[in-house]
Design a protein around this motif. Structure first.
Motif, mmCIF file in Angstrom:
data_model
loop_
_atom_site.group_PDB
_atom_site.id
_atom_site.type_symbol
_atom_site.label_atom_id
_atom_site.label_comp_id
_atom_site.label_asym_id
_atom_site.label_seq_id
_atom_site.Cartn_x
_atom_site.Cartn_y
_atom_site.Cartn_z
ATOM 1 N N ARG A 198 14.804 51.087 36.307
ATOM 2 C CA ARG A 198 15.759 52.373 36.601
ATOM 3 C C ARG A 198 16.008 53.297 35.666
ATOM 4 O O ARG A 198 16.638 54.417 35.805
ATOM 5 C CB ARG A 198 16.566 51.801 37.570
ATOM 6 C CG ARG A 198 17.687 52.793 38.334
ATOM 7 C CD ARG A 198 18.211 52.396 39.605
ATOM 8 N NE ARG A 198 18.759 53.473 40.329
ATOM 9 C CZ ARG A 198 18.768 53.459 41.800
ATOM 10 N NH1 ARG A 198 18.302 52.389 42.375
ATOM 11 N NH2 ARG A 198 19.218 54.570 42.324
ATOM 12 N N ASN A 199 16.299 52.677 34.517
ATOM 13 C CA ASN A 199 16.557 53.638 33.497
ATOM 14 C C ASN A 199 15.830 54.705 32.794
ATOM 15 O O ASN A 199 16.327 55.714 32.419
ATOM 16 C CB ASN A 199 16.926 52.844 31.830
ATOM 17 C CG ASN A 199 15.558 52.118 31.635
ATOM 18 O OD1 ASN A 199 14.917 51.326 32.441
ATOM 19 N ND2 ASN A 199 15.326 52.314 30.207
ATOM 20 N N LEU A 200 14.479 54.805 33.447
ATOM 21 C CA LEU A 200 13.512 55.791 33.396
ATOM 22 C C LEU A 200 13.514 56.734 34.507
ATOM 23 O O LEU A 200 12.892 57.852 34.652
ATOM 24 C CB LEU A 200 12.292 55.090 33.185
ATOM 25 C CG LEU A 200 11.971 54.278 32.296
ATOM 26 C CD1 LEU A 200 10.514 53.537 32.265
ATOM 27 C CD2 LEU A 200 12.044 54.846 30.796
ATOM 28 N N GLY A 201 14.931 56.493 35.347
ATOM 29 C CA GLY A 201 14.719 57.717 36.137
ATOM 30 C C GLY A 201 13.990 57.134 37.531
ATOM 31 O O GLY A 201 13.613 58.031 38.425
ATOM 32 N N VAL A 202 13.576 56.055 37.703
ATOM 33 C CA VAL A 202 12.499 55.432 38.870
ATOM 34 C C VAL A 202 13.470 54.787 39.853
ATOM 35 O O VAL A 202 14.238 53.705 39.337
ATOM 36 C CB VAL A 202 11.628 54.697 38.042
ATOM 37 C CG1 VAL A 202 10.784 54.025 39.345
ATOM 38 C CG2 VAL A 202 10.496 55.320 37.260
ATOM 39 N N PHE A 203 13.264 55.270 40.957
ATOM 40 C CA PHE A 203 13.974 54.392 41.893
ATOM 41 C C PHE A 203 13.038 54.573 43.489
ATOM 42 O O PHE A 203 12.411 55.550 43.488
ATOM 43 C CB PHE A 203 15.330 54.708 42.203
ATOM 44 C CG PHE A 203 15.401 56.387 42.535
ATOM 45 C CD1 PHE A 203 15.819 56.810 43.916
ATOM 46 C CD2 PHE A 203 15.414 57.265 41.644
ATOM 47 C CE1 PHE A 203 15.944 58.079 44.206
ATOM 48 C CE2 PHE A 203 15.512 58.633 41.930
ATOM 49 C CZ PHE A 203 15.844 59.169 43.132
ATOM 50 N N VAL A 204 13.355 53.643 44.351
ATOM 51 C CA VAL A 204 12.355 53.984 45.334
ATOM 52 C C VAL A 204 13.301 53.558 46.765
ATOM 53 O O VAL A 204 14.383 52.885 46.683
ATOM 54 C CB VAL A 204 11.308 52.766 45.440
ATOM 55 C CG1 VAL A 204 10.454 52.923 44.361
ATOM 56 C CG2 VAL A 204 11.837 51.406 45.399
ATOM 57 N N ALA A 205 12.839 53.948 47.929
ATOM 58 C CA ALA A 205 13.334 53.349 49.136
ATOM 59 C C ALA A 205 12.097 52.676 49.760
ATOM 60 O O ALA A 205 11.070 53.169 49.566
ATOM 61 C CB ALA A 205 13.731 54.490 50.229
ATOM 62 N N TYR A 206 12.264 51.572 50.216
ATOM 63 C CA TYR A 206 11.150 50.853 51.015
ATOM 64 C C TYR A 206 11.624 50.012 52.169
ATOM 65 O O TYR A 206 12.640 49.778 52.583
ATOM 66 C CB TYR A 206 10.937 49.636 49.782
ATOM 67 C CG TYR A 206 11.765 48.688 49.616
ATOM 68 C CD1 TYR A 206 11.721 47.424 50.262
ATOM 69 C CD2 TYR A 206 12.659 48.910 48.684
ATOM 70 C CE1 TYR A 206 12.497 46.417 49.872
ATOM 71 C CE2 TYR A 206 13.436 47.560 48.253
ATOM 72 C CZ TYR A 206 13.396 46.513 48.891
ATOM 73 O OH TYR A 206 14.462 45.270 48.419
ATOM 74 N N ASP A 207 10.622 49.760 53.040
ATOM 75 C CA ASP A 207 10.776 49.399 54.449
ATOM 76 C C ASP A 207 9.251 48.739 54.800
ATOM 77 O O ASP A 207 8.318 48.812 54.134
ATOM 78 C CB ASP A 207 10.817 50.654 55.266
ATOM 79 C CG ASP A 207 11.083 50.490 56.820
ATOM 80 O OD1 ASP A 207 11.989 49.348 57.085
ATOM 81 O OD2 ASP A 207 10.917 51.190 57.454
ATOM 82 N N VAL A 208 9.692 47.484 55.757
ATOM 83 C CA VAL A 208 8.525 47.160 56.368
ATOM 84 C C VAL A 208 8.544 47.081 57.902
ATOM 85 O O VAL A 208 9.556 47.142 58.551
ATOM 86 C CB VAL A 208 8.450 45.439 55.990
ATOM 87 C CG1 VAL A 208 7.329 44.745 56.621
ATOM 88 C CG2 VAL A 208 8.497 45.156 54.449
ATOM 89 N N VAL A 209 7.295 47.814 58.157
ATOM 90 C CA VAL A 209 7.096 47.841 59.788
ATOM 91 C C VAL A 209 6.103 47.019 60.359
ATOM 92 O O VAL A 209 4.857 46.998 59.456
ATOM 93 C CB VAL A 209 6.842 49.391 60.017
ATOM 94 C CG1 VAL A 209 6.668 49.508 61.723
ATOM 95 C CG2 VAL A 209 7.915 50.169 59.367
ATOM 96 N N LYS A 210 6.198 46.373 61.218
ATOM 97 C CA LYS A 210 5.330 45.186 61.624
ATOM 98 C C LYS A 210 4.636 45.550 62.994
ATOM 99 O O LYS A 210 5.259 46.356 63.678
ATOM 100 C CB LYS A 210 5.937 44.067 61.772
ATOM 101 C CG LYS A 210 6.319 43.323 60.422
ATOM 102 C CD LYS A 210 6.699 41.725 60.469
ATOM 103 C CE LYS A 210 7.236 41.252 59.226
ATOM 104 N NZ LYS A 210 7.559 39.836 59.419
ATOM 105 N N GLY A 211 3.519 45.075 63.299
ATOM 106 C CA GLY A 211 2.754 45.137 64.423
ATOM 107 C C GLY A 211 2.127 46.557 64.966
ATOM 108 O O GLY A 211 2.083 46.872 66.000
ATOM 109 N N VAL A 212 1.829 47.285 63.745
ATOM 110 C CA VAL A 212 1.272 48.693 64.240
ATOM 111 C C VAL A 212 -0.290 48.362 64.689
ATOM 112 O O VAL A 212 -0.936 47.377 64.489
ATOM 113 C CB VAL A 212 1.329 49.391 63.037
ATOM 114 C CG1 VAL A 212 2.305 49.778 62.496
ATOM 115 C CG2 VAL A 212 0.326 48.934 61.867
#
Length: 221
Positions: A9-23
Motif C-alpha cells: 500500500r505504501n506504493l499507492g496501491v489499493f483495491v476493492a474486491y468482491d466475490v459473486v457466486k452462481g453466475v
C-alpha cells in the motif's frame, strides 16, 4: 469469502474486491446488453479521444505507470484507457463472454481497471498484493510464460493471478463454465476509494443479471 492482504500500500496501491457466486456465463441477456450499450454511449457523450489522457482519473494511472512501474503509458496503455479509446473511436467493446463483458462495461463507466478471476481455479490463499519473488513465472492470457522481476502482483501461494494493474493470468481466467467470480478493482494514488467501491457495486448489479449472488461485503485492501 476470499481475503486479500495488501503488502504494498505504501506504493499507492489499493483495491476493492468482491466475490459473486452462481453466475450463468453461458448466454447474453437483453438487460446486460442494454447496460453495456448505456455504458458505451455515456462514455461517448462525456469524453473525447483528444482530451482523454488529461482526465484526472486516467492521468493518475498514467502517472503510476511512469513513476512506479517504469512503463511508458503511451506504448502500453492502462487497460481501461485502451477500452475507452476503442469506444471513443466508434468501435464496439470486445466481446469475450458475459462476465468479462460486464467487467469491461464497468471499467469504461468508472474509468478504472478491473480484474476478474474464476474462484474455482485459485489455489490456496490468502491472496496477497506483493512484490514478485525471484524466479516466479507468470502465465498471461494471450502470451508466453514470463519470469517476473520486481513487479507488483496479486498471488496465492505462488500462483500469480495478475500483474498489477494491467495483466491477468490464463490460469484463473473467466470461461463459459465459471460459476464463482472474484472481482478486483485496482486503485492507485489520486483515485478515491469510493470510486472503486462504486465500481464494484455497479458490477455486482450486472452480475446479478446473470444470476450472481454476492458472497460477502465489498472490501477495501
Amino acid at each position: 469469502m476470499l481475503a486479500i492482504v495488501n503488502e504494498v500500500r505504501n506504493l499507492g496501491v489499493f483495491v476493492a474486491y468482491d466475490v459473486v457466486k452462481g453466475v450463468d456465463n453461458t448466454k447474453y441477456l437483453p438487460q446486460l446488453e442494454e447496460e453495456i450499450r448505456r455504458a458505451v454511449e455515456e462514455a461517448r457523450r462525456s469524453l473525447s479521444l483528444e482530451t482523454l489522457k488529461d482526465h484526472p482519473i486516467i492521468r493518475a494511472y498514467r502517472d503510476f505507470y511512469w513513476r512506479v512501474l517504469g512503463i511508458d503509458p503511451t506504448k502500453q496503455r492502462p487497460a481501461q484507457e485502451a477500452l475507452l479509446r476503442r469506444v471513443l473511436r466508434g468501435e464496439p467493446l470486445p466481446r469475450i463472454n458475459p462476465v468479462v463483458d460486464a467487467g469491461n462495461a464497468a471499467s469504461v463507466k468508472y474509468m478504472v481497471p478491473i480484474g476478474l478471476y474464476d474462484v474455482a481455479k485459485i489455489r490456496g490463499g490468502p491472496l496477497r498484493i506483493r512484490m514478485s519473488r525471484k524466479g516466479e513465472v507468470f502465465h498471461p492470457i494471450g502470451g508466453s510464460p514470463m519470469e517476473l522481476e520486481n513487479q507488483i502482483v496479486l498471488a496465492a501461494d505462488g500462483q500469480i493471478l495478475h500483474i498489477y494493474p494491467y495483466r491477468d493470468s490464463v490460469e484463473t481466467k473467466i470461461e463459459e463454465g465459471t460459476r464463482d467470480v472474484l472481482v478486483v478493482v485496482a486503485g492507485v494514488a489520486g483515485v478515491g476509494e469510493e470510486r472503486l467501491v462504486q465500481t464494484a457495486k455497479y458490477l455486482r448489479g450486472l452480475l446479478s443479471l446473470l444470476g450472481g449472488v454476492p458472497a460477502g461485503e465489498i472490501t477495501l485492501a
